[in-house]
Design an enzyme around this catalytic site. Sequence first.
Site, short mmCIF file in Angstrom:
data_model
loop_
_atom_site.label_atom_id
_atom_site.label_comp_id
_atom_site.label_asym_id
_atom_site.label_seq_id
_atom_site.Cartn_x
_atom_site.Cartn_y
_atom_site.Cartn_z
N ALA A 1 -2.44 11.67 51.46
CA ALA A 1 -1.64 12.03 50.29
C ALA A 1 -1.26 13.51 50.35
O ALA A 1 -1.98 14.34 50.91
CB ALA A 1 -2.43 11.73 49.02
N GLU B 1 -1.86 1.02 34.15
CA GLU B 1 -3.05 1.67 34.69
C GLU B 1 -3.14 3.06 34.04
O GLU B 1 -2.20 3.85 34.14
CB GLU B 1 -2.83 1.80 36.20
CG GLU B 1 -4.07 1.83 37.01
CD GLU B 1 -3.79 1.91 38.52
OE1 GLU B 1 -2.65 2.18 38.95
OE2 GLU B 1 -4.74 1.70 39.27
N CYS C 1 -8.94 3.11 41.18
CA CYS C 1 -8.26 1.82 41.05
C CYS C 1 -9.18 0.78 40.41
O CYS C 1 -8.72 -0.17 39.82
CB CYS C 1 -7.82 1.33 42.43
SG CYS C 1 -9.19 1.32 43.58
N ARG D 1 -16.22 7.47 36.43
CA ARG D 1 -16.25 7.93 37.82
C ARG D 1 -14.89 8.51 38.16
O ARG D 1 -13.86 7.88 37.86
CB ARG D 1 -16.58 6.76 38.75
CG ARG D 1 -16.80 7.16 40.18
CD ARG D 1 -17.53 6.06 40.93
NE ARG D 1 -16.62 4.98 41.27
CZ ARG D 1 -16.38 4.59 42.53
NH1 ARG D 1 -16.98 5.16 43.52
NH2 ARG D 1 -15.54 3.61 42.75
N SER E 1 -18.47 -0.81 44.48
CA SER E 1 -18.15 -0.41 45.84
C SER E 1 -19.37 -0.50 46.75
O SER E 1 -20.45 -0.01 46.42
CB SER E 1 -17.60 1.01 45.85
OG SER E 1 -16.42 1.04 45.08
N GLY F 1 -2.79 2.66 47.52
CA GLY F 1 -2.00 3.46 46.59
C GLY F 1 -1.41 2.57 45.51
O GLY F 1 -1.93 1.49 45.24
N LYS G 1 -1.38 8.96 57.40
CA LYS G 1 -0.65 9.93 56.58
C LYS G 1 -1.38 10.06 55.25
O LYS G 1 -1.32 9.18 54.40
CB LYS G 1 0.80 9.47 56.34
CG LYS G 1 1.66 10.60 55.79
CD LYS G 1 2.71 10.19 54.82
CE LYS G 1 2.19 9.85 53.48
NZ LYS G 1 1.51 10.94 52.76
N GLU H 1 -4.10 -2.24 49.46
CA GLU H 1 -5.06 -1.99 48.37
C GLU H 1 -4.29 -1.26 47.28
O GLU H 1 -4.05 -0.06 47.39
CB GLU H 1 -6.23 -1.14 48.88
CG GLU H 1 -7.04 -1.78 49.99
CD GLU H 1 -7.96 -2.90 49.50
OE1 GLU H 1 -8.11 -3.05 48.27
OE2 GLU H 1 -8.51 -3.63 50.34
#
Length: 433
Positions: free
Chosen positions: A131, A336, A239, A233, A396, A183, A129, A205
């Site tokens: 966003a 955040e 996150c 970025r 990453s 999310g 599913k 995550e």
Amino acid sequence: LALRAAHAAGPAWAATPSRERARILRRAFDALIERTEEFAALITAEMGKPLSDSRAEVAYGASFLEWFSEEAVRINGRISPAPAGNGQILVTHEPVGLCFAVTPWNFPLAMITRKVGPALAAGCTMIVKPAEATPLTALRMAQVFADAGLPDGVLAVLPCSTPTVVADAVFADPGLRKVTFTGSTGVGRTLLARAADGVLRTSMELGGNAPFLVFGDADLDAAVDGAMAAKMRNGGQACTAANRFLVENTVRAEFTARLTARIAALTTGVGAEPGVDVGPLITAKQRANVAALVSEAVADGARVTTGGHELPGDGYFYAPTVLDDVPATSRIVRDEIFGPVVAIRGFDTEAEAIEMANDTEYGLASYFYTGDLQRTLRVAAGLKYGMVGVNRGALSDAAAPFGGIKDSGLGSEGGSEGIHEYLVTKYVGLPTT
Ligand code: NAD
């Protein structure tokens, strides 16, 4: 229909030779790379990031399909003699089964491939599913898998403007075995609670509050380059985005001045236009949140060295901003930010820096810059985070285990660890010969 199709396809997919699963993943990887421009344009159209950021996302997102095509054929177990001498211990790994993936808008492709790659490599079926803001990239990605030869029913993408409509149906299915989510921490908690009812495997995550430490002995040019990468970025909507800049007071004025010059030179605008460095924020609500964090910090005593205001235009633009002297108690230190705002505080000692860095309920990414080897080892050990970047502002990598601790989540995506999130361990006790 998706659940029914997944149940029908599951046994044959789990029994498909891993080499064949690997080939399908590899073909999907090749197709994504070949179609980079098309996917980049779609990502930019859906969520606004500059085309250069979108191209980087396609490369990053595709890399998980390449990596897990390689991991698919290395799902090895072990055999060992029972110490009591009464048999042998055979350990194998089997696919978890049907997985439900729920993903965010900030990386509309990569946050899905990070889950689909290992799930398919392991032999699981998956319902995704995406966003609400980014259904199209997800749907087109599903088509890439169909074109690559993925059997019907193994993967379904179900966009919905009301997430609970899909979630309620999927959670009600007794055949569901795993939930994998990327999310916010709040929604993650809700899904964890729901997963408890079915005793489901989970990978979470979640949100972050990354510290970015600059010690007095750091190469300041490298630290400023790293700060730009770690903060800007995706316009700060990541996150892993550096959220709190902690800078040794001996170099703080110099670091702040150099970073301010770089941030002030950025061009904000519509992501599809050439020369744009920073796109809009995703929604009016998100921009209002960033604006409130900045104005509260200023009211608390922070000093704006550039930006600090909304920008006009066809999108929710916010000027790239640098704040210095941010007080410890300001909300921007705890929350955040998810926007192009640098918040700087000073420190005097290494111990103080580590304590400040760890003073959060989150534990996803962290970064630090130093020229001292002994300090590198001490600080890397002292940071309570799932990921630590040393003298680099980007972490990453499909070959590395990406994941957080504390309120930032459970489990890893990528690396040799990533596929085990989609495998269950079976022990077979064998007799003596
Ligand atoms: P979000 O939590 O609002 O939404 C994420 C997804 O959950 C969306 O698909 C949404 O539709 C769905 N959702 C919301 N409520 C739900 C419910 N009750 N039941 C089922 N699904 C539900 O997050 P977002 O705003 O899309 O993304 C930003 C957040 O994601 C930030 O907190 C960011 O740090 C985090 N994030 C984490 C990582 C990571 O790897 N740790 C990566 C990217 C983003």
